[in-house]
Design a protein around this motif. Structure first.
Motif, short mmCIF file in Angstrom:
data_model
loop_
_atom_site.label_atom_id
_atom_site.label_comp_id
_atom_site.label_asym_id
_atom_site.label_seq_id
_atom_site.Cartn_x
_atom_site.Cartn_y
_atom_site.Cartn_z
N THR A 165 0.83 -1.20 0.00
CA THR A 165 0.00 0.00 0.00
C THR A 165 0.87 1.25 0.00
O THR A 165 2.03 1.23 0.40
N ARG A 166 0.27 2.33 -0.47
CA ARG A 166 0.88 3.66 -0.40
C ARG A 166 -0.21 4.62 0.04
O ARG A 166 -1.35 4.58 -0.50
N LYS A 167 0.10 5.49 0.99
CA LYS A 167 -0.93 6.33 1.61
C LYS A 167 -0.82 7.78 1.14
O LYS A 167 0.27 8.33 1.04
N PHE A 168 -1.99 8.38 0.88
CA PHE A 168 -2.07 9.79 0.46
C PHE A 168 -3.14 10.48 1.30
O PHE A 168 -4.25 9.95 1.46
N ASN A 169 -2.83 11.68 1.79
CA ASN A 169 -3.82 12.46 2.52
C ASN A 169 -4.34 13.65 1.71
O ASN A 169 -5.26 14.34 2.15
#
Length: 564
Positions: A165-169
């Motif tokens: 996974t890769r997280k973006f806000n």
């Protein structure tokens, strides 16, 4: 000389088939002329009129497919005239009309020379194949949401299923990342802090619009307009918060399984051998398995053997009428829902409707472009697979339901007996699962069940069969698997599952599984139900003697015999 690629080899076959078609077409027209000269305005000529109609029908469909739309259009006009003759009393056909018809066919042959010059300038172009990713591929999922806690929780749970996974806000960070990379899937929140809807912003994000990554939307509200915009973007899912994580994971699994699904299978029923072979090569170029049925009387045997997911059938054939063959297929319960598509140069809408009343699902008109044919076939098979999944698969895990996995066991045992091959049947149970539900709640229990289902999908071979037998119990079928391979596969799953960490609030825990299996070679002559009983006995022994182990039912038999 460099070795040709698969696409180049298929291209060569298509070009050769096309050249062969036009080499034989003048002879076919000569036969039309000879047949027409034998026509008389008598009832005895009806059979010849019918043969003439079938021959013209074939040219109408095949000429356009092989690149000559003009020739196809000319043949269609003649075909309609013959059809009118067949529908009206033959006594009304005059000798002058027959002579005019002969002259028209002769003109058709003259036109052929001009058509050849045009057709030879155009080569067939194959539709790019889509083989999908290799089964061993690690999928990358990007999570986009301004709720940091939710992103972290989703990331943790998704990664426990073996994904990255890769997280973006922020949407701006996603936009920047898409310029240099594409994930396998995007989980995207609909509303951010500033109350702007991401579906509105997507129109300003060409990177996302042009991305091949499937998108699943998350939203705290269920508004119809938002769903419409999501559909316009091509969203593959829409989940309402608070998220049902097992259902979300199940949808993710389904999307990735489509990429690695087995090749689609099409049975072609057409008496025009060259045209049927053209269709077969076009399907092959798109990684669709296709076989041609030359003898319609063998259609049920062929269907049982090849097990197609769609039948592509001509309407008019010399000895049999397409709808009659479709009616025969529908008489068999196993194939009552098998998609059947008529492919014919028949343009009469009433006749198309009449034909479909025999159980067909669609009607395509010849000539048809290769891309249009592929699109229609893929769409129909995809929909059939989705419907089959709804009927036969468990809603939580996406695995086969109890009755379906039992049927699969019977089928595989019968197949192994015919082929004199081995097959292993295993039963798997999550240890102390009641304690998991009592301690952490049923929602967490569902996550554990989905986790073992996901692990089984990842670690088993593509042709192995998995089903949820009930509750926390699963059945695994391993065709053509030796004892050593069976032990290796099952113990790999067992050991890997014991290392998966689950989280509930501030606590973490692990689970184990027990497995019992039986091989048909150890219990010759036993049917599927009897082999399941043996596997279940081995599973019960594994749980009774310590859990978290794999037991072979044959060992119990040997122990029993030794004790006696």
């Amino acid at each position: 000389m460099a070795e040709l690629s698969k696409e180049e080899l298929i291209q060569q076959k298509l070009d050769k088939l096309k050249a062969d078609y036009y080499a034989h077409l003048p002879d076919e027209i000569d036969q039309l002329i000879a047949l027409t000269k034998k026509l008389k305005n008598e009832e005895s000529s009806r059979e010849k009129f019918h043969e003439l109609h079938v021959r013209l029908h074939k040219i109408t469909g095949s000429a356009g497919t092989f690149g000559s739309n003009n020739l196809s259009a000319h043949a269609r006009k003649l075909e309609r005239k013959v059809k009118n003759w067949l529908q009206d009393p033959l006594s009304e056909i005059t000798r002058d009309e027959i002579k005019l018809f002969i002259t028209t066919i002769k003109q058709l042959k003259k036109d052929l020379n001009n058509e050849l010059n045009h057709v030879n300038k155009h080569k067939f172009s194959l539709v790019p194949s889509n083989t999908g990713p290799a089964p061993s591929k690690t999928y990358n999922i990007w999570i986009v949401d301004d709720d940091t806690f939710l992103v972290d929780e989703l990331s943790y749970q998704i990664e426990s299923f073996g994904y990255k996974t890769r997280k973006f806000n922020k949407l701006s960070a996603l936009k920047l990342a898409l310029k240099s990379n594409e994930p396998d899937l995007i989980l995207l929140d609909v509303i951010f802090e500033n109350d702007e809807k991401s579906t509105d912003l997507i129109s300003l994000m060409p990177e996302l619009n042009s991305s091949r990554s499937p998108i699943i939307f998350m939203s705290s509200t269920d508004e119809f307009d938002t769903r419409i915009k999501a559909a316009q973007i091509g969203a593959q899912g829409f989940f309402i918060k608070p998220l049902d994580v097992p259902s979300l994971i199940n949808r993710v699994v389904q999307l990735f399984e489509r990429k690695r699904a087995p090749a689609k299978r099409v049975l072609i029923v057409d008496d025009d051998k060259r045209l049927a072979e053209h269709y077969r090569l076009v399907f092959e170029s798109a990684n669709i398995e296709a076989e041609i049925l030359e003898n319609p009387t063998e259609i049920i045997n062929k269907v049982n053997q090849f097990r197609p997911e769609l039948i592509l059938m001509d309407l008019y054939m010399p000895d049999y009428f397409g709808p009659d063959l479709a009616g025969v297929v529908r008489q068999y319960e196993n194939w009552a829902s098998l998609p059947i598509v008529f492919l014919s140069s028949e343009t009469d809408l009433d006749k198309q409707i009449d034909a479909m009343q025999y159980g067909a699902d669609d009607f395509l008109t010849k000539p048809i472009s290769d891309s249009q044919l592929l699109s229609a076939v893929r769409s129909r098979i995809n929909r059939a697979r989705q419907l089959e999944a709804l009927i036969s698969r468990d809603s939580l895990t996406g695995l086969l339901k109890h009755s379906s996995i039992k049927d699969a066991v019977e089928n595989e045992i019968s197949r192994a007996q015919r082929n004199q091959s081995s097959v292993s049947v295993a039963m798997l149970d999550i240890d102390s699962f009641k304690q998991v539900n009592d301690t952490y709640g049923h929602a967490t229990g569902d996550v554990v069940i989905c986790a073992i289902a996901m692990l089984l999908r990842q670690r088993l071979r593509q042709y192995d069969i998995i089903g949820r037998y009930g509750g926390e119990e699963f059945v695994i079928i391993l065709p053509e698997c030796s004892l050593q391979q069976t032990l290796q596969i099952l113990d790999d799953v067992r050991q890997r599952f014991s290392t998966v960490k689950f989280r509930h609030q501030d606590s973490e825990f692990c689970c184990t599984i027990s497995i019992g299996f039986a091989m048909n070679t150890d219990f010759p002559g036993r049917n599927g139900s009897e082999l399941l009983i043996q596997a279940d006995n081995a599973l019960y022994y594994a749980k009774r003697t310590g859990r978290n182990q794999t037991i072979n039912a044959h060992q119990l038999t040997e122990m029993s015999e030794s004790y006696e």
